[in-house]
Design an enzyme around this catalytic site. Structure first.
Site, PDB file in Angstrom:
ATOM      1  N   LYS A   3       9.495  -8.859  -1.389  1.00  0.00           N
ATOM      2  CA  LYS A   3       8.565  -7.468  -0.904  1.00  0.00           C
ATOM      3  C   LYS A   3       7.229  -7.727  -1.376  1.00  0.00           C
ATOM      4  CE  LYS A   3       7.554  -2.881  -2.489  1.00  0.00           C
ATOM      5  NZ  LYS A   3       7.710  -1.858  -3.481  1.00  0.00           N
ATOM      6  N   GLY A  43       3.648   5.587  -7.443  1.00  0.00           N
ATOM      7  CA  GLY A  43       3.792   6.361  -8.479  1.00  0.00           C
ATOM      8  C   GLY A  43       3.255   7.954  -8.884  1.00  0.00           C
ATOM      9  N   ALA A  87       7.240   4.168  -1.866  1.00  0.00           N
ATOM     10  CA  ALA A  87       5.955   4.828  -2.863  1.00  0.00           C
ATOM     11  C   ALA A  87       5.669   6.248  -2.441  1.00  0.00           C
ATOM     12  CB  ALA A  87       4.992   4.015  -2.443  1.00  0.00           C
ATOM     13  N   GLY A  88       5.550   6.870  -3.936  1.00  0.00           N
ATOM     14  CA  GLY A  88       5.196   8.428  -3.425  1.00  0.00           C
ATOM     15  C   GLY A  88       6.414   9.455  -3.309  1.00  0.00           C
ATOM     16  N   ASN A 141      11.497   4.456  -7.201  1.00  0.00           N
ATOM     17  CA  ASN A 141      11.185   4.175  -8.777  1.00  0.00           C
ATOM     18  C   ASN A 141      10.524   5.186  -9.689  1.00  0.00           C
ATOM     19  OD1 ASN A 141      10.788   2.484 -10.907  1.00  0.00           O
ATOM     20  ND2 ASN A 141      10.054   0.844 -10.300  1.00  0.00           N
ATOM     21  N   THR A 142       9.396   5.474  -9.306  1.00  0.00           N
ATOM     22  CA  THR A 142       8.656   6.297 -10.687  1.00  0.00           C
ATOM     23  C   THR A 142       9.300   7.623 -10.387  1.00  0.00           C
ATOM     24  OG1 THR A 142       6.648   5.170 -10.028  1.00  0.00           O
ATOM     25  CG2 THR A 142       6.535   7.535 -11.101  1.00  0.00           C
TER      26      THR A 142
END
Lengths: 256, 64
Positions: free
Chosen positions: A96, A157, A183-184, A205-206
């Site tokens: 990635k 994040g 992301a986000g 992830n976050t």
């Protein structure tokens, strides 16, 4: 549904949830992977520590595809260097690409990402580029040999959700590769919405790492992503611009 | 002196394998770069660390 596969660089997956492994404890990874039903997990490459008991690979269930990222790279050359080290670590050819020049907003550098994609695809990597959702760049990534595109939904994040929705829709319409929203994404409902739009997969992830219960949130995302995928395949019902439409027969009793 | 993961170490003259055997790195879980060039695992025992070499030893960690 069983023949609904996500295909990335010729590899088939039945799960459409790509799990990140950052910011939470190694001991939670196994249950997060299991409850997410994830078949791909992302990793980063960093200077090794000398504690043999803390290698993340020991916590990832067998059979899960490892997707190293190039985080920490500020340009294409650094991303290429990290990708080659990741491959030397002996866990496959997936990479990635993540290239960030600024540390405040952590936005991907799209043009350097195209350069790195071109080099790494030629070297046989399955290249999964993280990008700002720009159609022209996405086309350049396709031409450079990317195996998918990974547009951001909002700053990494941030858990802010689908702030770039219109532009991701354009990519879904125009790019002949899986569009994986990365992301986000902060909530399962946002993941579901992206999947309803036709995103091929979600990377998170976050949203999990900062949840009260990592494994339970992993299962919530799994269900939301599957629901969104099914809704996309089922094709959403139409929306009326005005008025109403009864769901019940209007005749046959009382007033007819 | 040899710079290994940012630290100046007095290990010039020994092979990479010799150095690794004195540390707790898990040799199966690392990749090594010397002066920006990746060193394949089968060369660890033949590669002598030289004064001024810059060595990076990396492994996988959690990330998104």
């Amino acid at each position: 549904m069983t023949d609904d596969k996500l295909i990335i660089g010729g590899h088939e997956f039945t799960s459409r949830f790509i799990l990140g492994s950052g910011k939470y404890s190694l001991s939670l990874i196994e249950s997060a992977v299991r409850d997410a039903g994830a078949q791909i997990i992302t990793l980063a490459v960093r200077r090794a520590n000398t504690n043999k008991n803390e290698n993340i690979l020991d916590f990832i269930p067998k059979g899960v595809t490892l997707l190293p990222n190039t985080s920490g790279a500020r340009n294409a050359d650094e991303a290429v260097r990290i990708a080659r080290l990741a491959r030397e670590l002996g866990c496959g050819d997936f990479i990635k690409i993540e290239i960030m020049r600024d540390t405040k907003y952590l936005l991907p550098d799209n043009s350097e990402t195209v350069k790195a994609t071109d080099i790494l695809a030629r070297e046989g990597f399955v290249v999964m580029p993280y990008m700002y959702p720009d159609l022209n760049i996405a086309r350049d990534l396709v031409n450079a040999g990317a195996s998918c595109v990974m547009p951001l939904a909002s700053p990494i994040g941030s858990n802010k959700g689908l702030e770039t929705k219109e532009f991701i829709k354009i990519l879904i319409d125009e790019i002949p590769l899986p569009v994986i929203v990365d992301a986000g994404i902060g909530r399962p409902s946002q993941a579901c919405e992206a999947m309803e739009m036709g995103a091929a997969a979600i990377m998170a992830n976050t949203a999990l790492a900062t949840a009260g219960d990592v494994a339970l949130m992993a299962s919530a995302f799994k269900l939301a992503i599957e629901a969104g995928r099914r809704a996309y395949l089922a094709k959403l019902g139409r929306v009326l611009t005005r008025g109403a439409s009864a769901s019940d027969p209007l005749t046959g009793f009382l007033h007819d | 002196m040899v710079r290994i993961n940012g630290e100046e170490l007095d290990v010039a003259g020994s092979t990479l394998s010799e150095y690794l055997s004195k540390t707790d790195y898990d040799a199966n879980r690392i990749a090594v770069e010397i002066n920006n060039n990746i060193l394949p695992k089968d060369k660890y025992s033949k590669t002598v660390l030289r004064d001024g070499d810059i060595v990076e030893i990396v492994s996988f960690v959690g990330g998104g």
